[in-house]
Design an enzyme around this catalytic site. Structure first.
Site, PDB file in Angstrom:
ATOM      1  N   ASP A  58      17.282  33.971  42.413  1.00 20.83           N
ATOM      2  CA  ASP A  58      18.372  34.935  42.627  1.00 20.83           C
ATOM      3  C   ASP A  58      18.020  36.037  43.097  1.00 20.83           C
ATOM      4  O   ASP A  58      17.828  37.264  42.330  1.00 20.83           O
ATOM      5  CB  ASP A  58      19.336  35.160  41.390  1.00 20.83           C
ATOM      6  CG  ASP A  58      20.065  36.030  41.283  1.00 20.83           C
ATOM      7  OD1 ASP A  58      20.775  36.325  42.386  1.00 20.83           O
ATOM      8  OD2 ASP A  58      20.863  36.655  40.157  1.00 20.83           O
ATOM      9  N   LYS A  60      19.641  37.440  45.686  1.00 19.22           N
ATOM     10  CA  LYS A  60      20.694  37.968  46.408  1.00 19.22           C
ATOM     11  C   LYS A  60      20.285  38.288  48.007  1.00 19.22           C
ATOM     12  O   LYS A  60      20.715  39.636  48.191  1.00 19.22           O
ATOM     13  CB  LYS A  60      21.647  38.876  45.654  1.00 19.22           C
ATOM     14  CG  LYS A  60      22.253  38.517  44.214  1.00 19.22           C
ATOM     15  CD  LYS A  60      23.086  39.514  43.504  1.00 19.22           C
ATOM     16  CE  LYS A  60      23.517  38.812  42.153  1.00 19.22           C
ATOM     17  NZ  LYS A  60      22.154  38.634  41.332  1.00 19.22           N
ATOM     18  N   ASP A  63      19.843  40.434  54.156  1.00 19.16           N
ATOM     19  CA  ASP A  63      19.144  41.160  55.549  1.00 19.16           C
ATOM     20  C   ASP A  63      19.685  40.217  56.972  1.00 19.16           C
ATOM     21  O   ASP A  63      20.465  39.426  56.836  1.00 19.16           O
ATOM     22  CB  ASP A  63      17.766  41.040  55.231  1.00 19.16           C
ATOM     23  CG  ASP A  63      16.884  42.256  55.750  1.00 19.16           C
ATOM     24  OD1 ASP A  63      17.137  42.563  56.797  1.00 19.16           O
ATOM     25  OD2 ASP A  63      16.122  42.886  54.984  1.00 19.16           O
TER      26      ASP A  63
HETATM   27  O1  O7E Z   1      25.340  38.901  31.699  1.00 19.67           O
HETATM   28  P1  O7E Z   1      24.101  37.904  31.375  1.00 19.67           P
HETATM   29  O2  O7E Z   1      23.112  38.482  30.746  1.00 19.67           O
HETATM   30  O3  O7E Z   1      24.850  36.696  30.994  1.00 19.67           O
HETATM   31  O4  O7E Z   1      23.547  37.611  32.693  1.00 19.67           O
HETATM   32  C1  O7E Z   1      24.184  37.160  33.854  1.00 19.67           C
HETATM   33  C2  O7E Z   1      23.282  36.965  35.053  1.00 19.67           C
HETATM   34  O5  O7E Z   1      24.096  36.583  36.215  1.00 19.67           O
HETATM   35  C3  O7E Z   1      22.520  38.127  35.600  1.00 19.67           C
HETATM   36  O6  O7E Z   1      21.402  37.706  36.045  1.00 19.67           O
HETATM   37  C4  O7E Z   1      23.240  38.597  36.486  1.00 19.67           C
HETATM   38  O7  O7E Z   1      22.444  39.203  37.467  1.00 19.67           O
HETATM   39  C5  O7E Z   1      23.960  37.642  37.268  1.00 19.67           C
HETATM   40  N1  O7E Z   1      25.190  37.601  38.122  1.00 19.67           N
HETATM   41  C6  O7E Z   1      26.199  38.308  37.304  1.00 19.67           C
HETATM   42  O8  O7E Z   1      25.998  38.713  36.081  1.00 19.67           O
HETATM   43  N2  O7E Z   1      27.314  38.580  38.203  1.00 19.67           N
HETATM   44  C7  O7E Z   1      27.656  38.317  39.405  1.00 19.67           C
HETATM   45  O9  O7E Z   1      28.562  38.527  39.995  1.00 19.67           O
HETATM   46  C8  O7E Z   1      26.481  37.591  40.028  1.00 19.67           C
HETATM   47  C9  O7E Z   1      25.366  37.215  39.160  1.00 19.67           C
HETATM   48  C10 O7E Z   1      24.434  36.387  39.842  1.00 19.67           C
HETATM   49  O10 O7E Z   1      23.527  35.648  39.189  1.00 19.67           O
HETATM   50  O11 O7E Z   1      24.479  36.364  41.241  1.00 19.67           O
HETATM   51  C11 O7E Z   1      23.934  35.224  41.763  1.00 19.67           C
HETATM   52  C12 O7E Z   1      24.109  33.969  40.924  1.00 19.67           C
END
Ligand code: O7E
EC number: 4.1.1.23
Length: 211
Positions: A58, A60, A63
Site C-alpha cells: 500500500d 498509494k 506518479d
Molecule cells: O483504521 P485502521 O487502523 O483500521 O487502518 C486502516 C488502514 O487502511 C490503514 O492502513 C490506512 O492507511 C488504510 N486506508 C484507510 O484507512 N482509508 C482509505 O481510504 C484507504 C486506505 C488504504 O489502505 O488504501 C489502500 C488500501
C-alpha cells in the site's frame, strides 16, 4: 463475504512479526504501507512472506507512468502479491501499475474513494465514480472503497461489477463490519487488531465475517 486483510501499520520489525504470527491463522492477506516499510525496510516482506499469506503493498502510488512502473517493479520483486495505486494521476499512470502487476502475475487496486472525513473534499462523489470506471477500463483487479460509507460502496459496486472491492475503515474509523461485509471482497483492519491486547483473538473476531 470478504477476506480479512490486516493493515500492519506497526513501527518495528519485531512487532510486525509478532502481530502477523498471532493473527496469521485468521488472515487472507497482509497490507503493508509506508509506516512499516519506512521503519523496518522493504526487506520486511521476506520474513512476513514466510507466514504463507499474500502481501499487499500500500504505497498509494501516484506518479508519472515511468516512475509508477519502476515502483511497481520493485514491489513485485520484493515478493508482494498486489499493489495499490491512486487513480487521480490518470489512466496511463494506473495502466503502468496494472502492466507491472500482470507481468508479475499479481494484482493492482486503485483507490476510488477514501474512508476519512477529508475524502469528501476531493476523493468521493462524482470523482470517485470516475476513478472506479477508469480502474475498470485500465484493467485493474479492483478498487478501494470506504467501509465508513456503505451506501457509497453500493454505488461504486454498480460501476465496477464483479471487480473486487477492498474496504478499510471498520473498527477504529467507526465502520461497522456486519453492515459492510456483504458488500465487499476484502475487509482491511488495522488498529483494531494490532493494538488489541490479544491480536489473535481480535483477528478471529473479524474473521467471523469472512466467506
Ligand atoms: O483504521 P485502521 O487502523 O483500521 O487502518 C486502516 C488502514 O487502511 C490503514 O492502513 C490506512 O492507511 C488504510 N486506508 C484507510 O484507512 N482509508 C482509505 O481510504 C484507504 C486506505 C488504504 O489502505 O488504501 C489502500 C488500501
Amino acid at each position: 463475504m470478504p477476506d480479512l486483510i490486516l493493515a500492519l501499520d506497526v513501527l518495528s520489525r519485531e512487532e510486525a512479526l509478532s502481530v502477523a504470527e498471532a493473527a496469521a491463522p485468521h488472515l487472507d492477506a497482509i497490507k503493508i504501507g509506508y509506516p512499516l516499510v519506512l521503519a523496518a525496510g522493504l526487506d520486511i516482506a521476506a520474513p512476513l512472506s514466510e507466514f504463507g499469506i499474500p502481501l499487499i503493498a500500500d504505497f498509494k502510488v501516484a506518479d508519472i507512468p515511468n516512475t509508477n512502473s519502476l515502483i511497481a517493479q520493485q514491489v513485485f520483486a520484493a515478493g508482494f502479491f498486489a499493489i495499490i495505486c491512486q487513480g487521480f494521476c490518470g489512466s496511463d499512470s494506473v495502466a503502468a501499475c496494472v502492466e507491472a502487476a500482470d507481468d508479475a502475475g499479481g494484482e493492482c487496486y486503485v483507490v476510488a474513494e477514501m474512508s476519512h472525513p477529508g475524502a469528501l473534499e476531493f476523493l468521493s462523489g462524482k470523482n470517485a465514480e470516475l476513478l472506479a470506471q477508469m480502474a475498470v477500463d485500465a484493467g485493474a483487479h479492483g478498487i478501494i472503497a470506504p467501509a465508513t460509507r456503505p451506501e457509497r460502496v453500493q454505488t461504486l459496486r454498480a460501476i465496477i461489477g464483479d471487480k473486487k472491492i477492498l474496504s478499510p475503515g471498520v473498527g477504529a474509523q467507526g465502520g461497522d463490519p456486519e453492515t459492510i461485509a456483504p458488500l465487499i471482497d476484502g475487509m482491511i483492519v488495522g488498529r483494531s487488531i494490532y493494538t488489541a491486547e490479544d491480536p489473535a483473538e481480535a483477528a478471529r473476531t473479524y474473521a467471523r465475517f469472512r466467506r
